[in-house]
Design a protein around this motif. Structure first.
Motif, short mmCIF file in Angstrom:
data_model
loop_
_atom_site.label_atom_id
_atom_site.label_comp_id
_atom_site.label_asym_id
_atom_site.label_seq_id
_atom_site.Cartn_x
_atom_site.Cartn_y
_atom_site.Cartn_z
N UNK A 54 0.84 -1.20 0.00
CA UNK A 54 0.00 0.00 0.00
C UNK A 54 0.88 1.26 0.00
N UNK A 55 1.92 1.26 0.82
CA UNK A 55 2.81 2.42 0.87
C UNK A 55 3.51 2.63 -0.47
N UNK A 56 3.89 1.53 -1.13
CA UNK A 56 4.55 1.63 -2.42
C UNK A 56 3.60 2.19 -3.48
N UNK A 57 2.34 1.76 -3.45
CA UNK A 57 1.36 2.24 -4.41
C UNK A 57 1.18 3.76 -4.30
N UNK A 58 1.19 4.25 -3.06
CA UNK A 58 1.00 5.69 -2.85
C UNK A 58 2.28 6.48 -3.10
N UNK A 59 3.37 6.05 -2.47
CA UNK A 59 4.59 6.85 -2.49
C UNK A 59 5.35 6.73 -3.81
N UNK A 60 5.49 5.50 -4.31
CA UNK A 60 6.29 5.29 -5.51
C UNK A 60 5.49 5.48 -6.79
N UNK A 61 4.21 5.07 -6.77
CA UNK A 61 3.41 5.10 -8.00
C UNK A 61 2.42 6.26 -8.04
N UNK A 62 2.23 6.93 -6.90
CA UNK A 62 1.35 8.09 -6.88
C UNK A 62 -0.13 7.79 -7.00
N UNK A 63 -0.52 6.57 -6.70
CA UNK A 63 -1.94 6.21 -6.77
C UNK A 63 -2.66 6.69 -5.51
N UNK A 64 -3.93 6.96 -5.66
CA UNK A 64 -4.76 7.31 -4.52
C UNK A 64 -5.36 6.03 -3.97
N UNK A 65 -5.26 5.86 -2.66
CA UNK A 65 -5.77 4.65 -2.02
C UNK A 65 -6.78 5.04 -0.95
N UNK A 66 -7.98 4.47 -1.04
CA UNK A 66 -8.99 4.63 0.01
C UNK A 66 -9.04 3.31 0.78
#
Length: 316
Positions: free
Chosen positions: A181-193
């Motif tokens: 989850x952290x990688x999706x947000x920090x590295x890939x810039x995706x929004x996660x709910x």
């Protein structure tokens, strides 16, 4: 999408099932690139909110825009840009991991020419390449959850909804999901709910959270902001020699100590007005000839704030 851009905007959103009010006047904004937590006990309205955001359910009132689209009128178009991980992954255990992903790639409309490469990249990303041709039904819960996350990312969604992503996982598997989850947000810039009732998980992962209670929004902000706004004082644990009773009494009367939370031989836990009191505590102990072994301030946790909010709502 540029970080900070509003990707979800809900205003007075409402949904009921018969006499049961699942979402009651919800208003909030979620920004691009953040991990946003929807917190609440089972039945608080988290999953219903996710369904409203995706256009799976129509609202009874209010309005919502997701990625600039109306989920009710443009739900099909919206769902091409969002990914959803449900609490129960619902994988086909009769298919291999590779076959599961290829099947869902077809459902998502991923071009045939790209399916093999995309499936291979996701299997590698989630550490499943070596067992990609085993039946998903033989996977551990942690591996199934990773496969379900890979499936949710097949079509390259900008916005990802995770409903209790670590429910039923052991601590090692849960940590792996947290890292993803952290990688999706920090590295890939995706929004996660992130929908969760795991408050430690929320404090660790989320930039901001919204606390839901019986479908109502009772508080929102960053975990640190909620702690500062809803807690009074700072807890401090003081480790002393058990025989330093006079020192303990001197500390009880020290200005700035709001409350003695608990006291037993060798340990005194107090609530102080601010960090500024800490040097005075050390001075009083040393000045009285006491032995100070440890002085440990502890910020309130999101869990403590959550239960304080819960108690306030119940009292209301």
């Amino acid at each position: 999408m540029v970080r900070g851009t509003v990707v979800i905007e809900a205003e007075d959103l409402r949904r009921r099932f018969g006499e049961v009010v699942a979402v009651d006047g919800l208003s909030l904004e979620i920004n691009a690139g953040e991990v946003f937590g929807l917190l609440g006990h089972n039945g608080a309205g988290k999953t219903t909110t996710i369904r409203l955001f995706n256009g799976v359910l129509p609202p009874d009132g209010g309005r919502v825009r997701v990625l600039g689209l109306d989920p009710v009128r443009e739900g099909t178009l919206l769902r091409r840009r969002t990914g959803v991980l449900t609490e129960i992954p619902a994988l086909d255990g009769r298919l291999t991991a590779r076959e599961n992903l290829a099947y869902y790639a077809a459902l998502y409309g991923v071009p045939r020419s790209r399916v093999r490469r995309r499936v291979g990249k996701l299997l590698a990303k989630f550490g499943l390449s070596e067992r990609a041709d085993e039946l998903a039904g033989n996977y551990s819960k942690g591996m199934q959850q990773r496969l379900a996350l890979a499936r949710a990312l097949l079509h390259g969604p900008e916005l990802l909804f995770l409903d209790e992503p670590t429910a039923g996982l052991d601590p090692v598997a849960a940590r792996e999901v947290h890292a993803l989850v952290q990688d999706l947000s920090q590295a890939e810039g995706r929004t996660v709910v992130l929908c969760t009732h795991n408050l430690l998980e929320a404090q660790r992962l989320c930039h901001r959270v919204a606390v839901l209670e019986h479908g109502r929004l009772v508080a929102s902000g960053s975990p640190a902001e909620l702690v500062r706004s809803l807690s009074r004082g700072l807890r401090v644990e003081i480790e002393l020699s058990p025989e330093d009773r006079e020192v303990v009494e001197a500390l009880r009367g020290l200005p700035g100590i709001l409350e003695v939370v608990k006291a037993h031989p060798g340990i005194l836990e107090v609530k102080v007005a601010s960090h500024l009191v800490l040097p005075e505590i050390a001075r009083v102990v040393v000045g009285a000839g006491g032995s100070l072994f440890r002085l440990s301030p502890r910020e309130p946790t999101l869990e403590e704030v959550y239960f304080a909010l819960h108690g306030r709502e119940e009292a209301g």
